[in-house]
Write an enzyme that holds these catalytic residues in place. Sequence first.
Site, mmCIF file in Angstrom:
data_model
loop_
_atom_site.group_PDB
_atom_site.id
_atom_site.type_symbol
_atom_site.label_atom_id
_atom_site.label_comp_id
_atom_site.label_asym_id
_atom_site.label_seq_id
_atom_site.Cartn_x
_atom_site.Cartn_y
_atom_site.Cartn_z
ATOM 1 N N ASN A 170 0.809 -1.234 0.000
ATOM 2 C CA ASN A 170 0.000 0.000 0.000
ATOM 3 C C ASN A 170 0.836 1.274 0.000
ATOM 4 O O ASN A 170 0.457 2.263 -0.629
ATOM 5 C CB ASN A 170 -1.019 -0.018 1.149
ATOM 6 C CG ASN A 170 -0.388 -0.136 2.509
ATOM 7 O OD1 ASN A 170 0.663 -0.734 2.664
ATOM 8 N ND2 ASN A 170 -1.020 0.441 3.494
ATOM 9 N N GLU A 269 3.697 -5.268 12.184
ATOM 10 C CA GLU A 269 2.775 -4.142 12.001
ATOM 11 C C GLU A 269 1.652 -4.668 11.116
ATOM 12 O O GLU A 269 1.875 -4.989 9.947
ATOM 13 C CB GLU A 269 3.502 -2.963 11.358
ATOM 14 C CG GLU A 269 4.631 -2.461 12.250
ATOM 15 C CD GLU A 269 5.335 -1.206 11.742
ATOM 16 O OE1 GLU A 269 5.261 -0.929 10.526
ATOM 17 O OE2 GLU A 269 5.958 -0.521 12.555
ATOM 18 N N CYS A 303 -3.223 1.453 6.366
ATOM 19 C CA CYS A 303 -3.497 0.659 7.569
ATOM 20 C C CYS A 303 -4.127 1.517 8.658
ATOM 21 O O CYS A 303 -4.912 1.033 9.464
ATOM 22 C CB CYS A 303 -2.219 0.032 8.077
ATOM 23 S SG CYS A 303 -0.924 1.250 8.367
ATOM 24 N N GLU A 482 7.864 0.587 16.426
ATOM 25 C CA GLU A 482 8.987 1.120 15.671
ATOM 26 C C GLU A 482 8.848 2.631 15.650
ATOM 27 O O GLU A 482 7.801 3.180 15.978
ATOM 28 C CB GLU A 482 9.025 0.503 14.265
ATOM 29 C CG GLU A 482 9.236 -1.023 14.319
ATOM 30 C CD GLU A 482 9.624 -1.667 12.993
ATOM 31 O OE1 GLU A 482 10.198 -0.976 12.137
ATOM 32 O OE2 GLU A 482 9.344 -2.864 12.815
HETATM 33 P P1 NAD Z 1 -0.144 -9.406 3.138
HETATM 34 O O1 NAD Z 1 -0.064 -9.901 4.523
HETATM 35 O O2 NAD Z 1 -0.989 -10.130 2.171
HETATM 36 O O3 NAD Z 1 1.320 -9.391 2.482
HETATM 37 C C1 NAD Z 1 2.385 -8.676 3.077
HETATM 38 C C2 NAD Z 1 3.688 -9.321 2.657
HETATM 39 O O4 NAD Z 1 3.781 -10.620 3.236
HETATM 40 C C3 NAD Z 1 3.835 -9.521 1.150
HETATM 41 O O5 NAD Z 1 5.152 -9.215 0.784
HETATM 42 C C4 NAD Z 1 3.535 -10.990 0.983
HETATM 43 O O6 NAD Z 1 4.117 -11.548 -0.154
HETATM 44 C C5 NAD Z 1 4.137 -11.551 2.243
HETATM 45 N N1 NAD Z 1 3.622 -12.857 2.639
HETATM 46 C C6 NAD Z 1 2.376 -13.346 2.480
HETATM 47 N N2 NAD Z 1 2.277 -14.590 3.016
HETATM 48 C C7 NAD Z 1 3.497 -14.879 3.529
HETATM 49 C C8 NAD Z 1 4.045 -16.020 4.201
HETATM 50 N N3 NAD Z 1 3.303 -17.094 4.452
HETATM 51 N N4 NAD Z 1 5.335 -15.972 4.584
HETATM 52 C C9 NAD Z 1 6.086 -14.885 4.342
HETATM 53 N N5 NAD Z 1 5.640 -13.778 3.698
HETATM 54 C C10 NAD Z 1 4.359 -13.788 3.303
HETATM 55 O O7 NAD Z 1 -0.528 -7.869 3.244
HETATM 56 P P2 NAD Z 1 -0.825 -6.865 2.029
HETATM 57 O O8 NAD Z 1 -2.112 -7.275 1.407
HETATM 58 O O9 NAD Z 1 0.386 -6.742 1.204
HETATM 59 O O10 NAD Z 1 -1.020 -5.473 2.796
HETATM 60 C C11 NAD Z 1 -2.220 -5.039 3.321
HETATM 61 C C12 NAD Z 1 -2.283 -5.322 4.809
HETATM 62 O O11 NAD Z 1 -1.188 -4.700 5.458
HETATM 63 C C13 NAD Z 1 -3.516 -4.781 5.499
HETATM 64 O O12 NAD Z 1 -3.971 -5.729 6.418
HETATM 65 C C14 NAD Z 1 -2.993 -3.548 6.225
HETATM 66 O O13 NAD Z 1 -3.740 -3.157 7.347
HETATM 67 C C15 NAD Z 1 -1.638 -4.004 6.613
HETATM 68 N N6 NAD Z 1 -0.758 -2.874 6.874
HETATM 69 C C16 NAD Z 1 -0.409 -2.601 8.168
HETATM 70 C C17 NAD Z 1 0.410 -1.516 8.457
HETATM 71 C C18 NAD Z 1 0.821 -1.186 9.862
HETATM 72 O O14 NAD Z 1 1.711 -0.377 10.030
HETATM 73 N N7 NAD Z 1 0.205 -1.763 10.882
HETATM 74 C C19 NAD Z 1 0.858 -0.705 7.416
HETATM 75 C C20 NAD Z 1 0.458 -1.008 6.105
HETATM 76 C C21 NAD Z 1 -0.340 -2.106 5.851
#
Ligand code: NAD
Length: 501
Positions: A170, A269, A303, A482
Amino acid sequence: MLITEPQAPARTAGTSQLPRVDHFINGGFVTSDRLFDKRSPLDGRLIARVAEASREQVDQAVAAARAALRGPWGRMSVAQRVDLLYAVADGINRRFDDFLAAEVADTGKPVSLASHVDIPRGAANFKIFADVVKNVPTEFFEMSTPDGLGAINYAIRRPVGVVGVICPWNLPLLLMTWKVGPALACGNTVVVKPSEETPQTAALLGEVMNAAGVPPGVYNVVHGFGPASTGEFLTTHPGVNAITFTGETRTGEVIMKAAATGARPVSLEMGGKNAAVVFDDCDFDAAIEGTLRSCFANCGQVCLGTERVYVQRGIFERFLAALKRGAEGLQLGRPEQPTTTMGPLISQEHRDKVLSYYRKAAELGATVVTGGGVPDMPDDLAGGAWVQPTLWTGLGDDSAIAREEIFGPCALVMPFDTEQEVLRRVNDNDYGLATAIWTRDLQRAHRVAAAIDVGIAWVNSWFLRDLRTPFGGAKQSGIGREGGVHSLEFYTELKNVCIKL
Ligand code: NAD
């Protein structure tokens, strides 16, 4: 420009007009036999082919990162590291347009947003953490001993080693550098796995690292997917000493399990279902402006964004009408058009998810105040991942629409009567990332901010970030903090040295 230049540089060395995005390992670009498609969220067009790292390539990246710890990087003084990180930040700013083009191509987000938030913050993350490590002291204690001679204790910080960095799509550059900046400032080396949706800026940063003189192996990038792919290979790799992750809560749970082998530290996060709380004494216009941004910025894919809006009953109808007007005033369109205020979602897959919630809201009997579907876009954008900004009323706190993270440009707007009631309702949720409180009553602002179970509480603002402050989520929104000195807790091993005098 990463996507449009036919004679693409090494990181995108395609044989045809279609660029290729490669891994960055040990200071050089490396491709794979397996490639996957990167499509534009704007129109579904194929814009690049991306290398998918094999287990062996992840091994190579981790080995390069390990070797770099023993090389010149590991011997550098803090002052030398700080200089290098400043050079990286300057390098990003020097190639601002390249980063902007890459980020916009991958995400479809408006140029006005990426040029004010994503890219400048991406560069700033290197400077802020360089300043933190330069200036933060450690502790010192004198103690008395039975022989009267005493002892002294002082603490020193050491890097944790090779850090695995798993990123979402995002805010790709911003959230990646938010981790890589402090990790490198503390003397670690990193292997970054960007989201499969947004590979380009992480790769581009490899060129900047080389130009700045960061030694090979300090910054590595491996592309690919999560399960049974690069993400899993990296997080289960025994050579990775710590894992920092931003993404969905469900993914964070899987990564935490992987990190349990070897008892490796994690910083997570994760997702949110953030509430805005609008009291009837608020500055009405400011609350509308802030709530529109928190619901719809980046097409709702933030997020920290708001998906639950609690409005005190006295101003409910007026607030809802103004929110509706604002949502309907958003301009969907091409990122480079100055009038565009909202882009598409990241992908068709994510659009399917968001639209499934749009359907669910209707099935549950929500009143659709505005939106609720797919907008009519011009023919050239018809293949994109567009959805309408959407507001609902008429559902309660127990509905899936109020409980589950949708991560789209949508919010459920609900009335409330008393402070006590709204606190109970806001806190009755599995997530606890952020909140925005709108009131002119200072006492109430402090009281409510302290009582909501979140990591970040804004009063009369949203997304206002001082990078020295703690950032993270409560409950299922995260583990650890962080930002500023808090990042040092994760990216360093704090060692106490006790000297008997
Ligand atoms: P996601 O969890 O689908 O993917 C995030 C990353 O994890 C990607 O690089 C993905 O390839 C990797 N991944 C997925 N499965 C994995 C596994 N089994 N092992 C290792 N890596 C794996 O998240 P997304 O769809 O990319 O992002 C959106 C989400 O992120 C939303 O839930 C949002 O709230 C959250 N987010 C949180 C913050 C925060 O600071 N708290 C900030 C931005 C986004």
